[in-house]
Structure formats: structure tokens, C-alpha cells
Design an enzyme around this catalytic site. Structure first.
Site, short mmCIF file in Angstrom:
data_model
loop_
_atom_site.label_atom_id
_atom_site.label_comp_id
_atom_site.label_asym_id
_atom_site.label_seq_id
_atom_site.Cartn_x
_atom_site.Cartn_y
_atom_site.Cartn_z
N HIS A 100 39.96 36.95 40.09
CA HIS A 100 40.83 37.72 41.00
C HIS A 100 40.00 38.60 41.91
CE1 HIS A 100 39.86 40.44 37.77
NE2 HIS A 100 40.15 41.43 38.59
N SER A 114 38.92 42.51 33.74
CA SER A 114 40.35 42.22 33.61
C SER A 114 40.59 40.78 33.15
CB SER A 114 41.08 42.48 34.93
OG SER A 114 41.02 43.85 35.24
N CYS A 150 34.90 40.25 36.55
CA CYS A 150 35.56 41.52 36.22
C CYS A 150 36.06 41.50 34.78
CB CYS A 150 36.73 41.74 37.18
SG CYS A 150 37.65 43.24 36.86
N CYS A 196 38.14 43.50 44.17
CA CYS A 196 38.62 44.22 42.99
C CYS A 196 37.75 45.43 42.71
CB CYS A 196 38.74 43.36 41.75
SG CYS A 196 39.20 44.36 40.30
N HIS A 237 40.18 40.59 29.46
CA HIS A 237 41.34 41.05 28.69
C HIS A 237 42.30 39.88 28.43
CE1 HIS A 237 40.19 45.19 29.01
NE2 HIS A 237 40.50 45.34 30.29
#
Ligand code: APR
Ligand code: ZN
Ligand code: ZN
Length: 363
Positions: A61, A42, A40, A166, A45
Site C-alpha cells: 500500500h 501495516s 511497511c 505511506c 499486521h
């Protein structure tokens, strides 16, 4: 006991895949042997430093696996159960959980990189490692909160189930739970990556009329059409706000931002009609601020967001898996690549290059 994990020691440096020590699950904690974790944006980031995070951290996650061991007091799962990770554990007792908003659970008031007692269950050379979002799915096993696992049916392959932890729920939930898009409504989705494709897919599922996909990557727009987009807009070639207003005669009923830039958040809001709603899903770099004309809010537009699907993760995850098993929701088609953990950095190169829908790290 040990696990192989992908650890971020320094931002803008590759993840280090190495053996780490895993401590025993304590009260109300669960040891999970992960089968797969989806790649993902995220985590990226955090890797780039756009979202600051204490280091070193075991990322990941979007995981699914099998419960290996439970700590004292665990009642809701037992060894052998299949589970999805929940990067927002819900306690079921706080005012948010009681009021039907478990994705806002009071667990979020505490740091989300350690267990609830403020300590880690990973060690490397005697030093604690942080657990990303209390999941740390880029590890062959990790300890998570009992409140952070969602029991699932056993007939869904775990490398598909992980996607729901997610991307699927984060993308579909805003449509189903936050906007509650009604039959026939017009929808725009900004960003057709691993999360955004699920907003598109959910919009089709609930019977939206026009489903307008916006991206800057031609390939993503082709995929968007496969997942249900009725119109596509290449934002690198034309102004998406003007194009959406033209297509809809004054703006969409609902816009979903699934990129994470100031510009795209503002565009999503500006693409709504009077009385329309924009839902923000993308995570913007820390420090981002919006510039919007408050008059547009006076015209009864809603600007809101969605965290982990804005619904009830404990029932939404099984519901989405039921829809998949019923042939009504695409999971298999979301996966472009399956890679071993040793190639996790390559998986992020592919993500950054815009070459994949979703990659999955399979253990
Ligand atoms: N306009 C429209 N789309 C854009 C733009 C832009 N200006 N810039 C990038 N995109 C597209 C990318 O081409 C890509 O298809 O946004 C998409 C992002 O998708 P992924 O990189 O696959 O990221 P994803 O995992 O889907 O996450 C999207 O949601 O949960 C958050 O933290 C996550 O902020 C991230 C966002
Ligand atoms: Zn994610
Ligand atoms: Zn709670």
C-alpha cells in the site's frame, strides 16, 4: 493481461510470488504499472493475523508508478502520468472531503479490498484476489480507483516517491496537520521505524525544540538522531514516561505513538504535560483496549489519532516531494535496502528483525 504479485493465502505463511491475471480498468478506475512499493509494518499486521483481513489478498500500500491505462470517465490522470498510491482514496464530494477531512472520506464506508462495485480486478485460476487497501502495490501492475492515485512531478525517482505514499505522510502528517506542532514545542516519538522516523523528521522541519525519540532498538535510536532527535530513550532499559517527564519538567507538549501496542499508546499519553496532546499512528492488534485515568483528560490533555497524515493527501504528497527536491526532507536516507519482489518475504524478515529503516521492493 498479467502481473507478478505477492499474494497472502494464509496468515503466518510466506507470501506467494506468482503470475496473476489483471482485468481491465472499469469506469473511474486506473491501471498503474508500479515501479516500487515500500515495505511497511501495516502489511505485516495482516500477514500475522493481528489485523484480520479476507484472503487471498495482494498486499502492498506504499506504491508509486506510471499510469498505463484509464477506464471510462477518468479525467484527473492519463497514461504516462507518474502517481503515488493513496490507500485512502478521497472522492472530493462526501461530507468529509467537503469539510476538509479527505483522509476520512466516505469511500471508507465500503470494503477497502475490492473496487467500489464490490468486485476484484485480480484473478488467479478464475478466483478473485483481494486488493489490499485498494492499492495492492506488491504487484507489477494493479487497477486502482481514480480517487486512489495522486499525480506527482516526474523528476522524483519513483523508488523514493513511493515512500511518501505511506511512511512519510503517515509519519509527518500527524506532526504537521494533526498536532500542528509550533516552533519550539517539545515532542516525543514512540517508535522510530519507517513511519516514526518521519514524525521525527517533520518535528525538526517545523522547528520543534526537544525531540525525544523512544525505541527498544539501539540502532533505531541512532537513526532517530540522524533524522533530528535531540534526545533518545531506550525503553528496554528505562521507563520512557519517567524519563520524558524528567527531560521536560512535567511532560511533553506533543507525543506521537508510532508502534501499535496498548503499552506504548498508554505511555505516549502518560508522557504528555497537562494540556498536552498524544496522537496515535500505530495500528494495534484487533481487540486492543486502553486503560487510562479520565482525570488526565480532565486536565485538558487530548488523546487523538491520525489516519494517512490527517491532512489533504492530494496536496500533502506533492508538498512533501517538493520539500525533498528542495533539499529539506530526507527520502534517500530512509531506504536501507532495495529488493526484488521475489525477496519480499526476506524484506519482512528484515523488518521484523529491526534491521532496516525502510526497504523498498523495486520492480
Ligand atoms: N517501545 C518503543 N518502540 C518500540 C517498542 C516499544 N515497546 N516495540 C517496538 N518498538 C519499535 C520498533 O523497534 C521499531 O523501530 O517500533 C518501531 C516500529 O517500526 P517498524 O517496524 O519499521 O514499523 P512502521 O512501518 O514504522 O510502522 C509503525 O505505524 O502505520 C503503523 O501499521 C504501522 O503499527 C505500525 C506502525
Ligand atoms: Zn503503511
Ligand atoms: Zn470523500
Amino acid at each position: 493481461m498479467n502481473a507478478t504479485a505477492a499474494v497472502l493465502y494464509e496468515v503466518k505463511k510466506p507470501l506467494v510470488v506468482e503470475e496473476v491475471e489483471v482485468l481491465e480498468p472499469q469506469a473511474h478506475e486506473v491501471l498503474v504499472r508500479w515501479a516500487a512499493n515500500g515495505v511497511c509494518h501495516s502489511d505485516l499486521h495482516v500477514m500475522t493475523g493481528d489485523v484480520p483481513h479476507p484472503l487471498p489478498v495482494v498486499l502492498g500500500h506504499e506504491a508509486a508508478g506510471v499510469v498505463e491505462k484509464v477506464g471510462p470517465g477518468v479525467e484527473s490522470v492519463k497514461p504516462g502520468d507518474h502517481v503515488c498510491s493513496s490507500y485512502i482514496p478521497s472522492c472530493g464530494r462526501c461530507r468529509y472531503c467537503i469539510n476538509g477531512e479527505p483522509t476520512l472520506c466516505a469511500h471508507r464506508d465500503k470494503p477497502r479490498w475490492f473496487m467500489l462495485d464490490g468486485t476484484a480486478r485480480f484473478r488467479k485460476n478464475g478466483r478473485p484476489l483481494h486488493h489490499y487497501l485498494q492499492v495492492a502495490g506488491y504487484a507489477t501492475r494493479s487497477v486502482v480507483l481514480e480517487d486512489g492515485v495522486i499525480p506527482i512531478r516526474k523528476d522524483v525517482p519513483l523508488d523514493l516517491a513511493c515512500l511518501v505514499s505511506c511512511g512519510v505522510l503517515a509519519g509527518a502528517g500527524p506532526v504537521i496537520n494533526r498536532a500542528k506542532v509550533p516552533v519550539g514545542a517539545s515532542v516525543a516519538v514512540f517508535g522510530c521505524g519507517g513511519v516514526g522516523l518521519n514524525s521525527i523528521q517533520a518535528a525538526r522541519l517545523v522547528g520543534a525544540g526537544k525531540i525525544i525519540a523512544v525505541d527498544v532498538n539501539r540502532k533505531k535510536l541512532e537513526w532517530a538522531e540522524e533524522f533530528g532527535a535531540t534526545h533518545v530513550i531506550d525503553a528496554s532499559k528505562e521507563d520512557p514516561v519517567a524519563a520524558i517527564h524528567t527531560l521536560t519538567g512535567g511532560g511533553v507538549d506533543y507525543a506521537f505513538e508510532v508502534v501499535g501496542f496498548q503499552e506504548t499508546v498508554e505511555q505516549a499519553f502518560l508522557s504528555t504535560r497537562r494540556g498536552g496532546m498524544a496522537v496515535i499512528v500505530g495500528i494495534c492488534p484487533a481487540g486492543t483496549r486502553l486503560t487510562i485515568d479520565p482525570m488526565l483528560l480532565v486536565q485538558q490533555r487530548t488523546l487523538t489519532g491520525s489516519s494517512f497524515g490527517a491532512g489533504h493527501q492530494r496536496t500533502d504528497v506533492p508538498m512533501l516531494l517538493d520539500l525533498f527536491m528542495a533539499g529539506k526532507y530526507k527520502l534517500r536516507e530512509l531506504i536501507s535496502r532495495r529488493l526484488p519482489l521475489a525477496e519480499v518475504n526476506h524484506a519482512y524478515d528484515l523488518l521484523q528483525a529491526g534491521e532496516v529503516k525502510r526497504s523498498v521492493i523495486v520492480y
